[in-house]
Scaffold this active site. Structure first.
Site, short mmCIF file in Angstrom:
data_model
loop_
_atom_site.label_atom_id
_atom_site.label_comp_id
_atom_site.label_asym_id
_atom_site.label_seq_id
_atom_site.Cartn_x
_atom_site.Cartn_y
_atom_site.Cartn_z
N ASP A 164 -36.95 -50.54 -55.00
CA ASP A 164 -37.71 -50.47 -56.26
C ASP A 164 -37.84 -49.01 -56.75
OD1 ASP A 164 -39.70 -50.85 -58.22
OD2 ASP A 164 -40.64 -52.44 -57.05
N HIS A 218 -39.51 -48.19 -59.76
CA HIS A 218 -40.60 -48.04 -60.74
C HIS A 218 -41.61 -46.99 -60.26
CE1 HIS A 218 -38.88 -52.01 -61.75
NE2 HIS A 218 -39.14 -51.61 -62.99
C1 B12 Z 1 -40.24 -48.72 -67.11
C2 B12 Z 1 -39.67 -49.94 -66.45
C3 B12 Z 1 -38.44 -49.78 -65.79
C4 B12 Z 1 -37.73 -48.46 -65.61
C5 B12 Z 1 -38.41 -47.69 -64.45
C6 B12 Z 1 -38.33 -46.19 -64.64
C7 B12 Z 1 -39.09 -45.47 -63.55
N1 B12 Z 1 -38.38 -44.62 -62.85
O1 B12 Z 1 -40.28 -45.67 -63.34
C8 B12 Z 1 -36.27 -48.91 -65.30
C9 B12 Z 1 -35.49 -49.01 -66.59
C10 B12 Z 1 -35.51 -48.05 -64.30
C11 B12 Z 1 -36.51 -50.33 -64.77
C12 B12 Z 1 -35.59 -51.01 -64.00
C13 B12 Z 1 -35.76 -52.33 -63.59
N2 B12 Z 1 -36.77 -53.16 -63.94
CO1 B12 Z 1 -38.38 -52.56 -64.85
N3 B12 Z 1 -39.89 -52.26 -65.93
C14 B12 Z 1 -40.35 -51.20 -66.50
C15 B12 Z 1 -41.63 -51.55 -67.29
C16 B12 Z 1 -41.23 -51.68 -68.77
C17 B12 Z 1 -42.79 -50.61 -67.18
C18 B12 Z 1 -43.20 -50.25 -65.73
C19 B12 Z 1 -44.29 -49.23 -65.81
O2 B12 Z 1 -44.03 -48.03 -65.73
N4 B12 Z 1 -45.55 -49.68 -66.04
C20 B12 Z 1 -46.72 -48.82 -66.22
C21 B12 Z 1 -47.48 -48.63 -64.91
C22 B12 Z 1 -48.69 -47.74 -65.15
O3 B12 Z 1 -47.93 -49.89 -64.48
P1 B12 Z 1 -47.48 -50.56 -63.10
O4 B12 Z 1 -46.17 -50.03 -62.68
O5 B12 Z 1 -47.65 -52.03 -63.25
O6 B12 Z 1 -48.57 -50.03 -62.05
C23 B12 Z 1 -49.96 -50.29 -62.17
C24 B12 Z 1 -50.40 -51.64 -61.54
O7 B12 Z 1 -49.36 -52.56 -61.30
C25 B12 Z 1 -51.13 -51.26 -60.31
N5 B12 Z 1 -50.40 -51.14 -59.04
C26 B12 Z 1 -49.11 -50.89 -58.78
N6 B12 Z 1 -48.91 -50.77 -57.48
C27 B12 Z 1 -50.08 -50.95 -56.86
C28 B12 Z 1 -50.43 -50.88 -55.52
C29 B12 Z 1 -51.77 -51.05 -55.17
C30 B12 Z 1 -52.18 -50.98 -53.73
C31 B12 Z 1 -52.74 -51.30 -56.18
C32 B12 Z 1 -54.16 -51.49 -55.81
C33 B12 Z 1 -52.38 -51.37 -57.53
C34 B12 Z 1 -51.06 -51.18 -57.85
O8 B12 Z 1 -51.66 -49.98 -60.61
C35 B12 Z 1 -50.69 -49.25 -61.37
C36 B12 Z 1 -51.41 -48.21 -62.19
O9 B12 Z 1 -52.29 -48.81 -63.12
C37 B12 Z 1 -42.00 -52.94 -66.67
C38 B12 Z 1 -42.73 -53.93 -67.59
C39 B12 Z 1 -44.21 -53.63 -67.67
N7 B12 Z 1 -44.70 -53.64 -68.87
O10 B12 Z 1 -44.86 -53.39 -66.63
C40 B12 Z 1 -40.64 -53.46 -66.23
C41 B12 Z 1 -40.56 -54.42 -65.04
C42 B12 Z 1 -41.48 -53.95 -63.92
N8 B12 Z 1 -39.17 -54.28 -64.63
C43 B12 Z 1 -38.62 -55.39 -64.25
C44 B12 Z 1 -37.29 -55.56 -63.79
C45 B12 Z 1 -36.82 -56.98 -63.55
C46 B12 Z 1 -36.44 -54.46 -63.60
C47 B12 Z 1 -35.00 -54.50 -63.10
C48 B12 Z 1 -34.72 -55.44 -61.92
C49 B12 Z 1 -34.11 -54.82 -64.32
C50 B12 Z 1 -32.65 -54.96 -64.01
N9 B12 Z 1 -32.19 -56.20 -64.12
O11 B12 Z 1 -31.99 -54.02 -63.66
C51 B12 Z 1 -34.77 -53.04 -62.72
C52 B12 Z 1 -35.14 -52.78 -61.24
C53 B12 Z 1 -34.64 -51.47 -60.76
C54 B12 Z 1 -35.18 -51.18 -59.39
N10 B12 Z 1 -34.29 -51.07 -58.42
O12 B12 Z 1 -36.37 -51.07 -59.20
C55 B12 Z 1 -39.60 -56.55 -64.35
C56 B12 Z 1 -40.12 -57.04 -63.00
C57 B12 Z 1 -40.19 -58.54 -63.02
C58 B12 Z 1 -41.08 -59.15 -62.00
N11 B12 Z 1 -41.58 -58.49 -60.99
O13 B12 Z 1 -41.34 -60.30 -62.20
C59 B12 Z 1 -40.69 -55.97 -65.32
C60 B12 Z 1 -42.12 -56.52 -65.09
C61 B12 Z 1 -40.22 -56.30 -66.77
C62 B12 Z 1 -40.28 -57.79 -67.06
N12 B12 Z 1 -41.33 -58.26 -67.72
O14 B12 Z 1 -39.41 -58.52 -66.69
N13 B12 Z 1 -37.73 -50.79 -65.18
#
Ligand code: B12
Length: 131
Positions: A7, A9
């Site tokens: 992963d 992200h």
């Molecule tokens: C930006 C992004 C990317 C970028 C990442 C760039 C980077 N280096 O960070 C790129 C383009 C590389 C990417 C690639 C992929 N992505 Co992407 N990506 C996103 C996106 C649009 C935003 C992620 C983000 O930054 N969110 C903002 C942060 C602040 O939020 P967060 O990560 O969720 O974290 C918060 C909470 O989750 C929580 N949290 C997280 N971890 C933990 C741990 C603990 C202990 C706690 C308490 C809380 C907590 O707290 C965090 C802070 O508030 C999301 C969609 C979305 N809106 O979330 C999809 C998403 C995560 N991606 C997805 C997918 C499928 C992929 C790919 C597989 C796509 C592909 N076919 O290639 C690849 C995977 C690559 C890999 N090997 O990981 C899916 C995951 C689907 C799922 N899990 O069901 C999502 C949800 C999009 C979707 N709706 O389909 N991605």
């Protein structure tokens, strides 16, 4: 803390680190693409109280399989393990997902997507009996 498996992200992980440090928690962030062994070795080296795992890409169930058992093997079986992110692919019932990670995988707490970091930090302080 770190992001497990293949992963990449990175944003949520960074935000969690800032939030933890703001509350005075000493964090060690091993970053994205970290294996189970990376997490466990870092926890041992730093004598950590807790491991925070992020899994966003949907492979959480596969990437975390056997994590608690590996901690037990390495003599840190009692360490607190929290996990959050997008733990499964697509939109599944959260209660079902929570049970997979907390009851099935014996993680202490699993958090649904969009959990505010403060909620988990409060839980951490309660679980560790900090004021
Ligand atoms: C930006 C992004 C990317 C970028 C990442 C760039 C980077 N280096 O960070 C790129 C383009 C590389 C990417 C690639 C992929 N992505 Co992407 N990506 C996103 C996106 C649009 C935003 C992620 C983000 O930054 N969110 C903002 C942060 C602040 O939020 P967060 O990560 O969720 O974290 C918060 C909470 O989750 C929580 N949290 C997280 N971890 C933990 C741990 C603990 C202990 C706690 C308490 C809380 C907590 O707290 C965090 C802070 O508030 C999301 C969609 C979305 N809106 O979330 C999809 C998403 C995560 N991606 C997805 C997918 C499928 C992929 C790919 C597989 C796509 C592909 N076919 O290639 C690849 C995977 C690559 C890999 N090997 O990981 C899916 C995951 C689907 C799922 N899990 O069901 C999502 C949800 C999009 C979707 N709706 O389909 N991605």
């Amino acid at each position: 803390m770190g992001v497990i498996g293949s992963d990449v992200h990175a944003v949520g992980n960074q935000i969690l680190e800032y939030a933890l440090e703001e509350k005075g928690v000493d964090t060690v962030n091993i970053g994205v693409m970290s294996s189970q062994v990376d997490f466990i070795e870092a926890a041992i080296e730093t004598d950590a109280d807790a491991i925070w795992i992020s899994s966003l890409c949907g492979h959480g169930q596969m990437d975390c399989r056997g994590f608690r058992e590996k901690c037990i093997e390495k003599d840190i079986g009692d360490i607190l393990i929290y996990i959050g992110g997008n733990l499964v692919i697509g939109k599944r019932d959260w209660e079902e997902t929570r049970k997979i990670f907390e009851e099935g995988m014996k993680m202490d707490r699993a958090y649904s997507p969009r959990t505010e970091p403060e909620e988990a930090i409060n839980d951490l302080f309660n679980d560790l009996d900090y004021d």
